[in-house]
Scaffold this motif. Structure first.
Motif, PDB file in Angstrom:
ATOM      1  N   LEU A  36      -3.306 -58.199   0.427  1.00  0.00           N
ATOM      2  CA  LEU A  36      -3.422 -57.834  -0.978  1.00  0.00           C
ATOM      3  C   LEU A  36      -4.258 -58.907  -1.664  1.00  0.00           C
ATOM      4  CD1 LEU A  36      -2.308 -55.904  -3.235  1.00  0.00           C
ATOM      5  CD2 LEU A  36      -0.408 -57.507  -3.481  1.00  0.00           C
ATOM      6  N   THR A  37      -5.101 -58.505  -2.586  1.00  0.00           N
ATOM      7  CA  THR A  37      -5.912 -59.464  -3.329  1.00  0.00           C
ATOM      8  C   THR A  37      -5.267 -59.724  -4.684  1.00  0.00           C
ATOM      9  OG1 THR A  37      -7.971 -58.783  -2.257  1.00  0.00           O
ATOM     10  CG2 THR A  37      -8.158 -59.924  -4.364  1.00  0.00           C
ATOM     11  N   ILE A  38      -4.955 -60.989  -4.947  1.00  0.00           N
ATOM     12  CA  ILE A  38      -4.389 -61.407  -6.228  1.00  0.00           C
ATOM     13  C   ILE A  38      -5.475 -62.177  -6.972  1.00  0.00           C
ATOM     14  CG2 ILE A  38      -2.462 -62.521  -7.387  1.00  0.00           C
ATOM     15  CD1 ILE A  38      -1.475 -60.501  -5.422  1.00  0.00           C
ATOM     16  N   MET A  39      -5.948 -61.612  -8.080  1.00  0.00           N
ATOM     17  CA  MET A  39      -6.986 -62.263  -8.863  1.00  0.00           C
ATOM     18  C   MET A  39      -6.341 -62.956 -10.066  1.00  0.00           C
ATOM     19  SD  MET A  39     -10.127 -63.033  -9.098  1.00  0.00           S
ATOM     20  CE  MET A  39     -10.736 -61.941  -7.805  1.00  0.00           C
ATOM     21  N   PHE A  40      -6.420 -64.281 -10.099  1.00  0.00           N
ATOM     22  CA  PHE A  40      -5.885 -65.070 -11.200  1.00  0.00           C
ATOM     23  C   PHE A  40      -6.966 -65.219 -12.268  1.00  0.00           C
ATOM     24  CE2 PHE A  40      -3.047 -65.928  -7.827  1.00  0.00           C
ATOM     25  CZ  PHE A  40      -1.864 -66.419  -8.353  1.00  0.00           C
ATOM     26  N   ILE A  41      -6.611 -64.913 -13.502  1.00  0.00           N
ATOM     27  CA  ILE A  41      -7.518 -65.074 -14.641  1.00  0.00           C
ATOM     28  C   ILE A  41      -6.865 -66.075 -15.580  1.00  0.00           C
ATOM     29  CG2 ILE A  41      -8.648 -63.925 -16.570  1.00  0.00           C
ATOM     30  CD1 ILE A  41      -8.512 -61.334 -14.866  1.00  0.00           C
ATOM     31  N   PHE A  42      -7.467 -67.242 -15.698  1.00  0.00           N
ATOM     32  CA  PHE A  42      -6.864 -68.298 -16.517  1.00  0.00           C
ATOM     33  C   PHE A  42      -7.726 -68.507 -17.759  1.00  0.00           C
ATOM     34  CE2 PHE A  42      -5.212 -72.279 -17.952  1.00  0.00           C
ATOM     35  CZ  PHE A  42      -3.883 -72.283 -17.531  1.00  0.00           C
ATOM     36  N   GLU A  43      -7.184 -68.120 -18.914  1.00  0.00           N
ATOM     37  CA  GLU A  43      -7.862 -68.263 -20.201  1.00  0.00           C
ATOM     38  C   GLU A  43      -7.413 -69.587 -20.826  1.00  0.00           C
ATOM     39  OE1 GLU A  43      -8.150 -66.002 -24.546  1.00  0.00           O
ATOM     40  OE2 GLU A  43      -6.926 -65.146 -22.924  1.00  0.00           O
ATOM     41  N   ASP A  44      -8.227 -70.619 -20.632  1.00  0.00           N
ATOM     42  CA  ASP A  44      -7.841 -71.971 -21.036  1.00  0.00           C
ATOM     43  C   ASP A  44      -8.192 -72.218 -22.493  1.00  0.00           C
ATOM     44  OD1 ASP A  44      -6.800 -74.480 -20.823  1.00  0.00           O
ATOM     45  OD2 ASP A  44      -8.203 -75.200 -19.307  1.00  0.00           O
ATOM     46  N   SER A  45      -7.510 -71.515 -23.366  1.00  0.00           N
ATOM     47  CA  SER A  45      -7.733 -71.641 -24.806  1.00  0.00           C
ATOM     48  C   SER A  45      -7.114 -72.935 -25.330  1.00  0.00           C
ATOM     49  CB  SER A  45      -7.107 -70.439 -25.527  1.00  0.00           C
ATOM     50  OG  SER A  45      -6.991 -70.681 -26.913  1.00  0.00           O
ATOM     51  N   PRO A  46      -7.751 -73.576 -26.321  1.00  0.00           N
ATOM     52  CA  PRO A  46      -7.121 -74.744 -26.945  1.00  0.00           C
ATOM     53  C   PRO A  46      -5.741 -74.441 -27.511  1.00  0.00           C
ATOM     54  CG  PRO A  46      -9.432 -74.640 -27.554  1.00  0.00           C
ATOM     55  CD  PRO A  46      -9.130 -73.359 -26.819  1.00  0.00           C
ATOM     56  N   LYS A  93      -5.274 -73.127   3.407  1.00  0.00           N
ATOM     57  CA  LYS A  93      -6.224 -74.164   3.013  1.00  0.00           C
ATOM     58  C   LYS A  93      -7.119 -73.710   1.874  1.00  0.00           C
ATOM     59  CE  LYS A  93      -6.469 -76.724   7.373  1.00  0.00           C
ATOM     60  NZ  LYS A  93      -7.356 -77.183   8.479  1.00  0.00           N
ATOM     61  N   GLY A  94      -7.655 -72.482   1.981  1.00  0.00           N
ATOM     62  CA  GLY A  94      -8.534 -71.986   0.929  1.00  0.00           C
ATOM     63  C   GLY A  94      -7.813 -71.821  -0.388  1.00  0.00           C
ATOM     64  N   ILE A  95      -6.596 -71.286  -0.338  1.00  0.00           N
ATOM     65  CA  ILE A  95      -5.832 -71.062  -1.567  1.00  0.00           C
ATOM     66  C   ILE A  95      -5.388 -72.388  -2.177  1.00  0.00           C
ATOM     67  CG2 ILE A  95      -3.724 -70.041  -2.501  1.00  0.00           C
ATOM     68  CD1 ILE A  95      -4.107 -67.764  -0.446  1.00  0.00           C
ATOM     69  N   ASN A  96      -5.006 -73.343  -1.337  1.00  0.00           N
ATOM     70  CA  ASN A  96      -4.665 -74.673  -1.856  1.00  0.00           C
ATOM     71  C   ASN A  96      -5.852 -75.308  -2.566  1.00  0.00           C
ATOM     72  OD1 ASN A  96      -2.103 -74.451  -0.869  1.00  0.00           O
ATOM     73  ND2 ASN A  96      -2.193 -76.249   0.452  1.00  0.00           N
ATOM     74  N   ARG A  97      -7.031 -75.104  -2.021  1.00  0.00           N
ATOM     75  CA  ARG A  97      -8.229 -75.661  -2.649  1.00  0.00           C
ATOM     76  C   ARG A  97      -8.477 -75.025  -4.016  1.00  0.00           C
ATOM     77  NH1 ARG A  97     -11.100 -75.177   1.479  1.00  0.00           N
ATOM     78  NH2 ARG A  97     -12.282 -73.283   0.986  1.00  0.00           N
ATOM     79  N   ILE A  98      -8.255 -73.717  -4.123  1.00  0.00           N
ATOM     80  CA  ILE A  98      -8.409 -73.039  -5.412  1.00  0.00           C
ATOM     81  C   ILE A  98      -7.386 -73.577  -6.413  1.00  0.00           C
ATOM     82  CG2 ILE A  98      -8.204 -70.830  -6.604  1.00  0.00           C
ATOM     83  CD1 ILE A  98      -9.237 -69.477  -4.062  1.00  0.00           C
ATOM     84  N   ALA A  99      -6.127 -73.710  -5.971  1.00  0.00           N
ATOM     85  CA  ALA A  99      -5.077 -74.209  -6.862  1.00  0.00           C
ATOM     86  C   ALA A  99      -5.374 -75.637  -7.318  1.00  0.00           C
ATOM     87  CB  ALA A  99      -3.724 -74.138  -6.159  1.00  0.00           C
ATOM     88  N   ALA A 100      -5.848 -76.472  -6.395  1.00  0.00           N
ATOM     89  CA  ALA A 100      -6.154 -77.855  -6.751  1.00  0.00           C
ATOM     90  C   ALA A 100      -7.294 -77.918  -7.768  1.00  0.00           C
ATOM     91  CB  ALA A 100      -6.518 -78.647  -5.494  1.00  0.00           C
ATOM     92  N   LEU A 115      -8.048 -75.639  -9.984  1.00  0.00           N
ATOM     93  CA  LEU A 115      -7.522 -75.212 -11.278  1.00  0.00           C
ATOM     94  C   LEU A 115      -6.741 -76.339 -11.937  1.00  0.00           C
ATOM     95  CD1 LEU A 115      -6.911 -73.092 -13.446  1.00  0.00           C
ATOM     96  CD2 LEU A 115      -4.969 -72.339 -12.048  1.00  0.00           C
ATOM     97  N   LEU A 116      -5.848 -76.976 -11.187  1.00  0.00           N
ATOM     98  CA  LEU A 116      -5.029 -78.041 -11.758  1.00  0.00           C
ATOM     99  C   LEU A 116      -5.865 -79.234 -12.209  1.00  0.00           C
ATOM    100  CD1 LEU A 116      -2.010 -78.057  -9.252  1.00  0.00           C
ATOM    101  CD2 LEU A 116      -2.010 -77.198 -11.603  1.00  0.00           C
ATOM    102  N   ASP A 117      -7.030 -79.394 -11.615  1.00  0.00           N
ATOM    103  CA  ASP A 117      -7.883 -80.545 -11.921  1.00  0.00           C
ATOM    104  C   ASP A 117      -8.819 -80.298 -13.100  1.00  0.00           C
ATOM    105  OD1 ASP A 117      -8.395 -83.204 -11.235  1.00  0.00           O
ATOM    106  OD2 ASP A 117     -10.186 -82.687 -10.096  1.00  0.00           O
ATOM    107  N   GLN A 118      -8.785 -79.092 -13.673  1.00  0.00           N
ATOM    108  CA  GLN A 118      -9.666 -78.795 -14.806  1.00  0.00           C
ATOM    109  C   GLN A 118      -9.255 -79.605 -16.031  1.00  0.00           C
ATOM    110  OE1 GLN A 118     -12.508 -76.693 -14.802  1.00  0.00           O
ATOM    111  NE2 GLN A 118     -12.050 -76.982 -12.636  1.00  0.00           N
ATOM    112  N   PRO A 119     -10.199 -80.294 -16.664  1.00  0.00           N
ATOM    113  CA  PRO A 119      -9.848 -81.027 -17.893  1.00  0.00           C
ATOM    114  C   PRO A 119      -9.512 -80.061 -19.019  1.00  0.00           C
ATOM    115  CG  PRO A 119     -12.224 -81.035 -17.560  1.00  0.00           C
ATOM    116  CD  PRO A 119     -11.645 -80.419 -16.329  1.00  0.00           C
ATOM    117  N   ALA A 120      -8.600 -80.454 -19.857  1.00  0.00           N
ATOM    118  CA  ALA A 120      -8.243 -79.611 -21.001  1.00  0.00           C
ATOM    119  C   ALA A 120      -9.435 -79.487 -21.941  1.00  0.00           C
ATOM    120  CB  ALA A 120      -7.050 -80.207 -21.737  1.00  0.00           C
TER     121      ALA A 120
END
Length: 297
Positions: free
Chosen positions: A79-89, A142-149, A151-156
């Motif tokens: 199954l494909t899970i597409m995460f959409i993260f709207e990083d609004s202030p 490995k690929g999914i961990n890289r995507i998660a990392a 995302l978590l590393d994005q500056p606010a």
């Protein structure tokens, strides 16, 4: 000498352990229940039995034969899970030290870990004011961990710049395969519905994920204080003893709920995470609700 793990890596290691424990003990079947029926291939029409998912009822066949029939599906290999993260202030608000953004980032990472454990594919569309990028869906830990990392590393996003995020929905339609699950993380402030949103909901299972701060639910009583408004970019004086202030807040809360419900009419497709609660426990409760029928309104 072994280097210390970076902050996103250390957090991911902790989240992955918690996700794996949850899958092994609680949410494996419940995860599949939450996302079933959209990453499936149609097999045949069969009689509806008590306990079957009402979403699978074939109303044309039911009307023709005079008794309920449902569509039966066979599960696709992944199954494909597409995460959409709207990083609004707007996510950078928190009344007690934890912001909505931190809650949603942790929730997204946990869901990515759970998806990886269930051998699904994970993609990510990230959007912040003036910036957006896309990572196609990848399989494997490995690929999914890289995507998660990543995302978590994005500056606010800066609180001094623009506030609007531009989500490229036509691009999503081209990039995500039919039957994918769209998990949209954002503030969901009242605004216009995206163009062709209902069409997208027919093509995908769309789930809205929102973090609620205690002040979103109710302002503290009889208090005067200054709070930073991340959208206005300035301090705002609040007097919660004022009836007008409280009425304005109640009206905003009502508009916000109405908009979220309009966007996601099925309550099963609305996930609200308490800003002061453990995101994993919020996920487990949501999965549990799906497993046991949930509210269908």
């Amino acid at each position: 000498m072994t280097s210390m793990p970076t902050a996103p890596t250390a957090l991911l290691q902790r989240l992955e352990w918690r996700a794996r424990h949850a899958v092994n003990t609680t949410v494996s079947g419940e995860y599949r229940s939450a996302f079933r029926g959209r990453g499936m291939e149609f097999d045949q029409v069969v009689k509806y039995q008590w306990g079957d998912d009402p979403r699978d009822i074939d109303w044309n066949v039911t009307a023709r034969l005079g008794e309920p029939y449902r569509k039966r599906f066979v599960e696709e290999r992944d199954l494909t899970i597409m995460f959409i993260f709207e990083d609004s202030p707007a996510l950078q608000f928190g009344s007690d030290g934890r912001t909505r953004r931190e809650t949603l980032l942790e929730t997204a990472a946990l869901l990515m870990m759970i998806s990886a454990i269930n051998r699904d594919r994970v993609g990510l569309l990230y959007s912040a004011p003036g910036k957006s990028w896309f990572q196609r869906a990848l399989p494997g830990r490995k690929g999914i961990n890289r995507i998660a990392a990543t995302l978590l590393d994005q500056p606010a996003p800066s609180l001094d710049g623009p506030t609007a995020c531009s989500l490229p929905w036509p691009f999503v339609k081209k990039s995500a395969t039919r039957g994918s699950v769209l998990l949209w993380f954002g503030p969901f402030a009242p605004q216009g519905m995206p163009e062709s949103w209902r069409e997208l909901q027919q093509r995908y299972q769309a789930v809205g994920v929102r973090a609620d701060d205690p002040w979103d639910v109710e302002l503290p009583r009889n208090a005067k204080f200054s709070a930073y408004d991340p959208l206005a970019g300035r301090l705002t004086l609040l007097n919660t003893a004022s009836s007008a202030e409280r009425e304005a807040h109640a009206a905003w809360r009502e508009r916000r709920e109405a908009y979220f419900t309009e966007m996601f009419p099925r309550s099963d497709d609305r996930l609200i995470v308490d800003n002061m609660a453990d995101p994993l426990q919020s996920l487990i409760s949501w999965f549990h609700r799906h497993r046991h029928g949930g509210a269908r309104a």
